[in-house]
Design a protein around this motif. Structure first.
Motif, short mmCIF file in Angstrom:
data_model
loop_
_atom_site.label_atom_id
_atom_site.label_comp_id
_atom_site.label_asym_id
_atom_site.label_seq_id
_atom_site.Cartn_x
_atom_site.Cartn_y
_atom_site.Cartn_z
N VAL A 96 0.88 -1.32 0.12
CA VAL A 96 -0.01 0.10 0.17
C VAL A 96 0.91 1.19 0.03
N CYS A 97 0.72 2.16 -0.92
CA CYS A 97 1.23 3.49 -0.94
C CYS A 97 0.18 4.54 -0.66
N ALA A 98 0.51 5.50 0.42
CA ALA A 98 -0.72 6.45 0.88
C ALA A 98 0.36 7.52 1.14
N PHE A 99 -0.63 8.81 0.94
CA PHE A 99 0.07 10.10 1.31
C PHE A 99 -0.09 10.24 2.79
N ILE A 123 0.53 -5.74 5.50
CA ILE A 123 0.53 -4.80 4.70
C ILE A 123 1.97 -3.99 4.60
N GLU A 124 2.60 -3.91 3.66
CA GLU A 124 3.69 -3.29 3.39
C GLU A 124 3.72 -2.01 2.94
N LEU A 125 3.97 -0.86 3.75
CA LEU A 125 3.45 0.43 3.76
C LEU A 125 4.67 1.45 3.20
N ASP A 141 4.46 -1.54 -9.01
CA ASP A 141 5.48 -1.59 -7.78
C ASP A 141 4.59 -1.47 -6.66
N CYS A 142 3.27 -1.43 -6.56
CA CYS A 142 2.67 -1.48 -5.06
C CYS A 142 1.10 -1.82 -5.85
N ASP A 143 0.32 -2.56 -4.79
CA ASP A 143 -0.91 -3.01 -4.93
C ASP A 143 -2.13 -2.08 -5.09
N ILE A 144 -1.81 -1.02 -3.94
CA ILE A 144 -3.00 -0.17 -3.68
C ILE A 144 -2.61 1.14 -3.21
N ALA A 145 -2.87 2.20 -3.98
CA ALA A 145 -2.39 3.46 -3.67
C ALA A 145 -3.70 4.69 -3.17
N LEU A 146 -3.47 5.02 -2.09
CA LEU A 146 -4.47 5.93 -1.61
C LEU A 146 -4.05 7.53 -2.06
#
Length: 301
Positions: A96-99, A123-125, A141-146
């Motif tokens: 997961v990639c998030a702001f 979860i790898e953040l 390169d990631c599965d989910i982006a917020l």
């Protein structure tokens, strides 16, 4: 490429010593076992057995395959067990990639819920702002982006990504607690035209400048930072005030800073994005479901 069913039958023929014994052990007919061995010999391109009287004997190729058959079957069994665990949500990894404000608000509750319900899901953040976070998903390169977007400043979403809406996040203004307007429940942006400001990330700054222009003034920006804790310290120290999303208020650390809703009301849209085919993966779907649940308890829902 060998058919795993044939390898399993071959292994049983070697173990039991005959086609008929292997057939009884596996619940097959003897002709079915014979046909599978002929098919396996066609696949490998050479005989595996020779007839010796009424029995069978391994050829040199058959002996070579025997040395590897057990390892092949063990590896297949281990792979199947691991796949079953992933499919049944007993294990799995979701990147997961998030702001930053999502990392501080939506992600912790989501990870806590997963740890309680499905401790094998991890979860790898990583932290990144849009549009870079969206590009990471598109590249695999990631599965989910917020990611977030403002009215009139839509997110640059690659066509292959699907959006799962999470929440509408109202904008607020950070003020020192002693500020004259801090006593109000909401503050008109036009009333803050004479203030010095601290601006945020590029996307937030663009929206802020647009909002100020709509109210007829150009803000006096003292400095810029995308670190929410630094921004709070600057406001607390009287360097300036700042316009931030309401999510940020949930982790206000300074007792000398308060947040007030900005009028006219403006909201940013927050969503989760994933490749469409990723939505079919159980662990990814689970994380998205928990993000939706957590977001439903946050602001602007």
């Amino acid at each position: 490429m060998f058919d795993s069913r044939y390898i399993r039958t071959f292994h049983e023929v070697v173990r039991t010593g005959s086609y008929s014994a292997a057939a009884r052990s596996l619940g097959y007919t003897q002709p079915a076992v014979s046909q599978q061995m002929k098919a396996l010999e066609r696949d490998v391109g050479t005989p595996l057995f020779t007839r010796v009287g009424r029995g069978i004997r391994l050829t040199e190729a058959g002996e070579a395959l025997t040395r590897h058959a057990g390892t092949i079957l063990d590896s297949l069994s281990a792979a199947q067990q691991q796949i079953d665990a992933i499919a049944r949500l007993r294990s799995g990894r979701v990147r997961v990639c998030a702001f930053p404000s999502a990392c501080a608000t939506l992600i912790p509750e989501t990870m806590a819920a997963l740890a309680a319900e499905h401790p094998g899901i991890r979860i790898e953040l990583t932290e990144s702002e849009p549009p870079e976070s969206l590009r990471l998903v598109a590249r695999g390169d990631c599965d989910i982006a917020l990611a977030f977007s403002y009215p009139g400043h839509t997110a640059e979403v690659p066509d292959e990504l699907a959006e799962v809406p999470l929440l509408e996040d109202p904008l607020t203004v950070l003020l020192p607690t002693g500020h004259p307007l801090a006593r109000r429940r909401a503050v008109r942006l036009a009333d803050l035209a004479g203030e010095r400001w601290i601006a945020g990330c590029l996307r937030c700054r663009a929206n802020f400048l647009h909002a100020c222009a709509e109210e007829g003034f150009a803000p006096d920006i003292a400095c810029t930072t995308d670190d929410n804790l630094v921004m709070q310290s600057l406001v607390a120290s009287g360097v300036g005030i700042a316009m931030v999303p309401q999510l940020v208020l949930s982790f206000l650390c300074h007792s000398k800073v308060t947040g007030r809703i900005v009028e006219p009301h403006t909201r940013r849209r927050v969503g989760a994005y994933a490749l469409r085919e990723q939505l079919r993966i159980p662990a990814t779907a689970l994380v998205l479901d928990r993000l939706v649940a957590v977001a439903g308890r946050k602001v602007g829902c």
